[in-house]
Design an enzyme around this catalytic site. Sequence first.
Site, short mmCIF file in Angstrom:
data_model
loop_
_atom_site.label_atom_id
_atom_site.label_comp_id
_atom_site.label_asym_id
_atom_site.label_seq_id
_atom_site.Cartn_x
_atom_site.Cartn_y
_atom_site.Cartn_z
N TYR A 33 0.62 -1.52 0.03
CA TYR A 33 -0.27 -0.29 -0.05
C TYR A 33 0.87 1.34 0.02
CZ TYR A 33 0.78 0.66 5.33
OH TYR A 33 1.59 1.07 5.99
N ARG A 52 7.73 4.01 -4.81
CA ARG A 52 7.74 2.75 -3.44
C ARG A 52 7.55 2.17 -4.03
NH1 ARG A 52 7.31 4.72 2.72
NH2 ARG A 52 5.59 5.61 2.03
N ARG A 100 -7.73 -20.47 -2.19
CA ARG A 100 -6.75 -20.18 -1.16
C ARG A 100 -5.54 -21.33 -1.22
NH1 ARG A 100 -5.07 -21.10 3.98
NH2 ARG A 100 -4.29 -19.83 5.48
N LYS A 148 6.40 -2.08 1.91
CA LYS A 148 5.46 -1.31 2.68
C LYS A 148 4.67 -1.90 1.97
CE LYS A 148 3.42 2.69 2.93
NZ LYS A 148 3.75 3.06 4.54
N GLU A 181 12.56 2.71 14.12
CA GLU A 181 11.24 3.57 13.50
C GLU A 181 10.13 3.85 14.10
OE1 GLU A 181 9.97 2.65 9.53
OE2 GLU A 181 10.20 0.56 9.68
N LEU A 206 11.11 1.06 7.15
CA LEU A 206 10.89 1.95 5.67
C LEU A 206 11.45 3.34 5.32
CD1 LEU A 206 8.38 1.15 3.14
CD2 LEU A 206 7.41 2.93 5.36
#
Length: 286
Positions: A33, A52, A100, A148, A181, A206
């Site tokens: 995301y 990114r 799945r 991310k 972070e 990140l």
Amino acid sequence: MPRIAYVNGRYLPHRDAAVHIEDRGYQFADGVYEVCEVAHGNLMDATRHLDRLDRSLRELRIGWPMHRSALVMVMREVVTRNRVRSGLVYVQVTRGVASRDFVFPENVAPSLVVTAKKVDPGAAARRAETGIKVITLPENRWERVDIKSVGLLPNVLAKQSAKEAGAHEAWFVDTEGNVKEGGSSNAWIVTKDGRLITRPAEFGILRGITRTTLFDVAEKLGLTIEERGFSVAEAKAAREAFISSATTIAMPVVEIDGTPVANGYPGSVVQSLRQAFFDVAEKTPA
Ligand code: PMP
């Protein structure tokens, strides 16, 4: 006016917007995301956010759901349809819908969701006047936090712990005692002689887009940045501490684990970075 979301080719009211129960984002957190700030009707730093996104997708071998320029159009359209002048746009891409199974499905199109949200611009400004508190916690995430990914359970638990402790953010600390972070932000300090310190982003954190743009802001303001680790003790004894993210920009940290940073009030360096940010960042009118 209902909020409008983009889901796999359609613009829908939020209550009708849904993804399939076998979407791999839902079942495996197999997706990535981006959160892009919207300020004064502009997408902020869209190029860097999409760069990114491209990197995250490549690292996970997920294809682009549409051409990059088309995605920018969708982001702008969602912002416009929701009449967001100040807030954020959220972009999520997952590997798609498949029966799945852990291994990658073949010939499956990635899923794309884009939403936008209004945020009161005054709220962050008011919070920056008093600053925020952070707590520290041992790092317990996987090594690839440079991607991310939507797999954010440790971040959820860390930020919930922060909230329960009356704080706004939790800093993950490595086994050497150095700050990595925050749960949703990068961490910075300002030394007594006015240098900005932030951890290198090659691995283990990140590479925040706001962090990158703050390098440009610092250069404009004639400030020196040193990329190195810093300990919790050094942060507590620093002249200033702050966090950065698309939604907070540069936000003063005035307390760490109950210890005030400096005199317990926001410092001048972080305030000047905040003020200069909008001018320096890339702006794409929505
Ligand atoms: N680290 C983490 C773990 C984050 O979730 C975020 C927010 N997306 C950041 C750093 C800051 O990144 P950005 O400046 O791109 O919002």
